[in-house]
Design an enzyme around this catalytic site. Structure first.
Site, PDB file in Angstrom:
ATOM      1  N   ASN A   1       0.710  -1.273  -0.110  1.00 21.88           N
ATOM      2  CA  ASN A   1      -0.076   0.130  -0.012  1.00 21.88           C
ATOM      3  C   ASN A   1       0.786   1.445   0.027  1.00 21.88           C
ATOM      4  OD1 ASN A   1      -2.571  -1.437  -0.140  1.00 21.88           O
ATOM      5  ND2 ASN A   1      -2.141  -1.913   2.179  1.00 21.88           N
TER       6      ASN A   1
ATOM      7  N   ARG B   1      -3.528   8.002  -0.136  1.00 22.44           N
ATOM      8  CA  ARG B   1      -3.977   7.210   1.083  1.00 22.44           C
ATOM      9  C   ARG B   1      -3.701   7.911   2.367  1.00 22.44           C
ATOM     10  NH1 ARG B   1      -0.840   2.369   3.777  1.00 22.44           N
ATOM     11  NH2 ARG B   1      -2.428   1.407   5.268  1.00 22.44           N
TER      12      ARG B   1
ATOM     13  N   TYR C   1      -0.332   9.577   6.601  1.00 25.48           N
ATOM     14  CA  TYR C   1       0.898   9.433   5.692  1.00 25.48           C
ATOM     15  C   TYR C   1       1.284  10.534   4.981  1.00 25.48           C
ATOM     16  CZ  TYR C   1      -0.546   4.734   6.849  1.00 25.48           C
ATOM     17  OH  TYR C   1      -1.066   3.461   7.566  1.00 25.48           O
TER      18      TYR C   1
ATOM     19  N   ASN D   1      10.370  -0.322   5.269  1.00 25.12           N
ATOM     20  CA  ASN D   1       9.096  -0.022   5.434  1.00 25.12           C
ATOM     21  C   ASN D   1       8.298  -1.207   5.285  1.00 25.12           C
ATOM     22  OD1 ASN D   1       6.806   1.165   6.194  1.00 25.12           O
ATOM     23  ND2 ASN D   1       7.088   3.018   5.187  1.00 25.12           N
TER      24      ASN D   1
ATOM     25  N   HIS E   1       9.023   3.664   9.696  1.00 23.67           N
ATOM     26  CA  HIS E   1       7.542   3.838   9.390  1.00 23.67           C
ATOM     27  C   HIS E   1       7.057   5.425   9.379  1.00 23.67           C
ATOM     28  CE1 HIS E   1       6.583  -0.445  10.194  1.00 23.67           C
ATOM     29  NE2 HIS E   1       7.493  -0.349  11.488  1.00 23.67           N
TER      30      HIS E   1
ATOM     31  N   ARG F   1      -1.189   4.760  17.182  1.00 24.75           N
ATOM     32  CA  ARG F   1      -2.313   4.175  16.644  1.00 24.75           C
ATOM     33  C   ARG F   1      -2.901   3.135  17.003  1.00 24.75           C
ATOM     34  NH1 ARG F   1      -0.463   4.029  10.426  1.00 24.75           N
ATOM     35  NH2 ARG F   1      -2.930   3.827  10.077  1.00 24.75           N
TER      36      ARG F   1
END
Length: 146
Positions: free
Chosen positions: A12, A19, A24, A75, A101, A108
């Site tokens: 992704n 996204r 992000y 990542n 990351h 999160r």
């Protein structure tokens, strides 16, 4: 002569820029890759920047790094929390590895707090957005210099 480092990106991450920009950011993976290659050049590193949505492809690239690179920045995306295969591949090649990351995974959802990759990594960088790639390259430079 530049020191080869693989920068591997998991599932992704090809959707960056579209996204969940609140999490992000708005940079695309291509933009981040260009910044990473530029930083690598400044640091004397030859950055091989790749992305795959397929776990097996990432494992194959980690194996390839054993012969072709001195270190890995990874990542792993969602595979961070699910992939024993990535863990085992990183342990098998035993190269200096920085887990990376974009977001602070610890701020999160609870399922993101566990990483199968971390025990096989030299260090972890999270929460600095695209700048994390430059930080990871700066961190790996002294580990691959010898």
């Amino acid at each position: 002569m530049s020191i080869p480092v693989f920068v591997l990106n998991g599932p992704n991450l090809n959707m960056l820029g579209r996204r969940e920009p609140g999490i992000y950011g708005t940079s695309t993976l291509a933009e981040i890759g260009a910044q990473a290659r530029e930083a690598g050049e400044r640091l004397g590193l030859s950055v091989d920047f790749r992305q795959s949505n397929h776990e097996g492809q990432l494992v194959d690239w980690i194996h390839e790094a054993f012969e072709a690179a001195k270190g890995i920045v990874i990542n792993p995306g969602a595979y961070t929390h699910t992939s024993i295969a990535l863990h085992d591949a990183l342990r098998a090649v035993a190269l200096p590895t920085i887990e990376l990351h974009l977001s602070n995974v610890f701020a999160r959802e609870a399922f993101r707090h566990h990483s199968y990759v971390s025990p096989a990594a030299t260090g972890v960088i999270c929460g600095f957005g695209p700048r994390g790639y430059v930080l990871a390259l700066e961190a790996i430079r002294p580990l691959v210099a010898s």
